[in-house]
Scaffold this active site. Structure first.
Site, PDB file in Angstrom:
ATOM      1  N   CYS A  18      -8.860  64.413  11.672  1.00 47.52           N
ATOM      2  CA  CYS A  18      -7.554  64.356  12.329  1.00 47.52           C
ATOM      3  C   CYS A  18      -6.968  62.965  12.210  1.00 47.52           C
ATOM      4  O   CYS A  18      -7.593  62.053  11.672  1.00 47.52           O
ATOM      5  CB  CYS A  18      -7.673  64.766  13.800  1.00 47.52           C
ATOM      6  N   CYS A  21      -9.001  60.020  13.442  1.00 46.02           N
ATOM      7  CA  CYS A  21     -10.014  59.540  12.499  1.00 46.02           C
ATOM      8  C   CYS A  21      -9.405  58.535  11.524  1.00 46.02           C
ATOM      9  O   CYS A  21      -9.981  57.471  11.255  1.00 46.02           O
ATOM     10  CB  CYS A  21     -10.608  60.710  11.713  1.00 46.02           C
ATOM     11  N   ASP A 428      25.273  50.781 -13.201  1.00 48.60           N
ATOM     12  CA  ASP A 428      25.591  49.970 -14.370  1.00 48.60           C
ATOM     13  C   ASP A 428      26.302  50.906 -15.350  1.00 48.60           C
ATOM     14  O   ASP A 428      26.180  52.128 -15.245  1.00 48.60           O
ATOM     15  CB  ASP A 428      24.300  49.420 -14.974  1.00 48.60           C
ATOM     16  N   ASP A 629      19.519  50.169 -16.347  1.00 49.72           N
ATOM     17  CA  ASP A 629      18.497  50.342 -17.380  1.00 49.72           C
ATOM     18  C   ASP A 629      18.178  49.066 -18.142  1.00 49.72           C
ATOM     19  O   ASP A 629      17.310  49.066 -19.005  1.00 49.72           O
ATOM     20  CB  ASP A 629      18.940  51.422 -18.384  1.00 49.72           C
ATOM     21  N   ASP A 633      19.977  44.161 -15.182  1.00 52.35           N
ATOM     22  CA  ASP A 633      20.117  44.952 -13.954  1.00 52.35           C
ATOM     23  C   ASP A 633      18.969  44.710 -12.975  1.00 52.35           C
ATOM     24  O   ASP A 633      19.054  45.132 -11.823  1.00 52.35           O
ATOM     25  CB  ASP A 633      20.165  46.454 -14.285  1.00 52.35           C
TER      26      ASP A 633
END
Length: 738
Positions: A18, A21, A428, A629, A633
């Site tokens: 649980c 624990c 971008d 990309d 950036d």
């Protein structure tokens, strides 16, 4: 003081049942000197630990887990696993204890079942000693795991679900034994062996169902691992050899027959075909591949024969990196889990106190100590910290898994949680909303020697990977122009570059660079304005030295991606502000924004200023996602609350982002936010029901409205229902593929 190098360890934890624990294991790991962070995932039964590399050993971490009452062993995630850990646990947690416990317990409750059904003609009554004989092996053999785990929790000064079950069932069993031995002189009374036996049976059943359901949450990892071929056809010394994947070397020429799975990451040296990359990128249609194109291991070759030169092996392959990313995201803890951890830390002690109050209240006020024991048992049994512990990680495991199946890689749980609240998305332009493959559409020379200007510009950019540079070089190659070797070439951030070609010092860049160099561009300014108004990007070439002068102007055009308009429209339907941040001129950025219906745009933005614009958007709009990309950036991706990178871009951009789109399809941005919202909704649903279940169930049990058998059934099914609710996320499909 010099910073120490940090390292990460992953441990498999055995014995957790649980959220309490998981919290105890975390606390124990954090006590190890040098440990900075420790995150335990109850659903995966793993712990991720970071700390000082020189101060910590895996043996120390294992010892800390053992001291907390659990078992642990280090996991090397870099090694290929035959199956996911959760899948193996599903097989390890066998069905036979549930079956044996059911067989032994069923005779104890048949009379109760017949009574509920109204079958008065069935008289089912078994002796007290036979009840004891059936219930004892269930209590102390099949239920021994609860005593063992509960004892470990007590030794560690804490409590868990097992302790609640052990105390509750022992109380019912002990009361029944007491009544059985006193039956001779006090008269036979009702025994409660069926209560203890059925509760243990139901808890075992619930744990088995939960484990089986959890194994389904890692199907994405298993599917990705299944893509790895075991052998490859390698051409060495003009001979075809079948070798294990582990024996393939960089540069090896691998033959991929029609219909075969691509064995390695590489570049096609010979052949044409169509390749199905759907399980890696989510792209539903096969992709045409020819000589010079890259292929990814795990994809499926179509009808052509391919010869592929190996460029990446083992853990460096795209597939291996995807698997590591998904595993890492599933193992990380979401910020919302902190609330659950705080509740779980006090949950078991509070439940035990409520059970004691229930026992004393019913015994002292009502005077019926048998009823007092049963109601206290019901309180102990119905309380379930398991559902709380599983609510968040199971939803994250399924959400990140289904996203990965459709080409959306989410690096961590925090990104998944944050993305649901994004209010603005900044794009971008080049390579993100456009194809990123601009072409030289017009070249104007001051001296009318167009080919010479083109040759000089191409020579200056011969070593550049910039999309505009490639456009110039391709145009020069199309005209079979001879390029010179450029010297002393260096880039000027956000403006262009300088260098020397054939003894002439040149500069190529935007209008800002020409202004810095005091170059007069008025001779071609009118033509440039007309081209920029059409949306073209304009660069200027000039000669420096004793007589600086303008040589010519180059205009570039790039086409919009077919899915760009749909990407913007989808975000706007989600009431998200769309923004374009471009380094291109005002006309080009304006045309793109108008064509796509983007709400706001910024033009002629230097790379270092992109991050400032994102920061400004965060202050004005709220949570911001940045999509890009390129290397330029990366600062903006890092500044954004959620960075989203295209896998077709640079590695720098992908490292700076928290989500990577395996296809260059901007429509996946909306889908990434959508799966985040749906996953977060599942987390909230799971937590709501887990809290409500305990808030409503415990008082009902305390006031005597639930008998322990019903409470046990409810507890057993609570965790299973939370996991099952999370599994409904597997039905999600991205709109980008519609």
């Amino acid at each position: 003081m010099q910073d120490q190098k940090s390292e990460q360890w992953t441990l498999e934890i055995k014995g957790m049942t649980c959220a309490s624990c998981a919290g105890r294991v975390e606390k124990s790991l954090l006590k190890v000197p040098g440990v900075v962070t420790a995150e335990v995932n109850l659903a995966l039964e793993t712990a991720q630990v970071t700390g000082a590399a020189k101060e910590i050993t895996s043996e120390q971490l294992v010892a800390a887990v053992v001291a907390a009452g659990y078992q642990a062993q280090p996991i090397n995630l870099d090694l290929e696993q035959p199956a996911s850990m959760t899948e193996l646990k599903a097989h390890a947690y066998s069905w036979w204890p549930v079956a044996v416990s059911t067989v032994l317990s069923l005779p104890l409750v048949l009379g109760m079942i017949f009574e509920w059904l109204g079958w008065s003609f069935w008289q089912w009554d078994i002796s007290g000693w036979l009840q004891w004989a059936l219930a004892t092996p269930v209590q102390f053999w099949l239920g021994w795991r609860f005593y063992k785990a509960g004892w470990h929790a007590l030794k560690a000064g804490s409590g868990n679900m097992d302790l609640l079950v052990a105390i509750g069932t022992s109380a019912a069993y002990g009361l029944s034994v007491y009544l059985l031995f006193n039956a001779a002189h006090a008269g036979m009374s009702h025994l409660y062996f069926e209560t203890s036996a059925i509760v243990i049976t139901l808890v075992l059943l619930g744990k088995w169902l939960e484990t089986r359901a959890k194994s389904k949450t890692t199907e994405a990892i298993r599917a990705l691992n299944a893509l790895r071929p075991e052998r490859a056809s390698v051409i060495r010394d003009n001979e075809e050899l079948q070798v294990p994947i582990a024996n393939v070397r960089l540069g090896d020429l691998v033959m991929i027959r029609p219909g075969e799975r691509v064995a390695v990451d590489g570049v096609i040296r010979q052949g044409d075909s169509q390749v199905d990359e759907s399980l890696i990128t989510g792209e539903s249609l096969p992709v045409v591949k020819t000589a010079g194109d890259k292929v990814t291991g795990g994809s499926i070759n179509g009808e052509g024969l391919l010869y592929v030169s190996t460029t990446a092996l083992g853990n460096e392959s795209v597939l291996a990196r995807i698997v590591r990313l998904v595993e890492s995201a599933q193992a990380k803890k979401a910020p919302i889990q902190r609330l659950v951890d705080k509740v779980s830390a006090v949950f078991v002690p509070v439940v035990i106190v409520i059970a004691l109050i229930t026992f004393m209240a019913w015994g002292l006020i009502g005077g019926n100590w048998q009823v007092a024991i049963l109601n206290a048992v019901a309180v102990l049994v119905i309380a379930c910290p398991c559902a709380l512990g599983l609510a968040t990680p199971t939803a994250i495991m399924v959400g990140t898994g289904v996203a990965a199946r459709h080409g959306i890689l989410i690096k961590d749980a925090e990104a998944l949680e944050l993305a649901h609240a994004v209010k603005a998305v900044a794009f971008d332009k080049t390579g993100t909303l456009t194809e990123g493959q601009p072409k030289l559409v017009e070249l104007v020379s001051v001296a009318d020697d167009v080919d010479q200007v083109l040759a000089m510009a191409a020579s200056l950019q011969a070593g550049s990977e910039h999309p505009l540079a490639k456009a110039v070089i391709n145009a020069a190659h199309d005209k079979d122009l001879v390029l010179q070797v450029a010297e002393n070439v260096h880039a000027i951030s956000g403006k262009g570059l300088k260098g020397k070609v054939d003894g002439v010092e040149l500069a190529l860049g935007n209008a800002s660079l020409m202004q810095d160099l005091a170059i007069d561009i008025t001779a071609l300014q009118e033509q440039a304005n007309a081209l920029q108004h059409k949306g073209y990007s304009v660069s200027w070439l000039c000669a420096l030295g004793h007589a600086p002068r303008l040589l010519g102007m180059l205009a570039f055009g790039d086409t919009l991606k077919p899915t760009a308009a749909r990407a913007v429209a989808s975000l706007q339907q989600q009431e998200i502000l769309t923004v374009l941040i471009s380094g291109d001129n005002q006309g080009s950025a304006s045309n793109v924004a108008k064509a796509l219906g983007i709400d706001k745009f910024y033009a002629q933005v230097l790379p270092e200023d992109k991050a400032n614009i994102v920061k400004e958007l965060k202050q004005n709009a709220g949570l911001v996602a940045m999509v890009g990309d390129g290397i330029n950036d990366a600062p903006a991706l890092a500044e954004a609350n959620v960075g989203i990178a295209m896998s077709s871009g640079t590695d720098v951009a992908m490292h700076a982002s928290s989500i990577t789109l395996m296809r260059g399809n901007p429509a996946l941005v909306s889908d990434a936010i959508d799966i985040s919202r749906r996953t977060y909704a599942k987390i909230r649903q799971n937590l709501f029901w887990a809290f409500v279940y305990n808030v409503v169930g415990i008082p009902l049990a305390a006031f005597g409205f639930l008998n322990p058998v019903i409470a046990g059934a409810a507890m057993a099914l609570s965790s299973f229902s939370v996991v099952s609710n999370a599994l409904t996320l597997k039905l999600w499909r991205p709109k980008a593929d519609a």
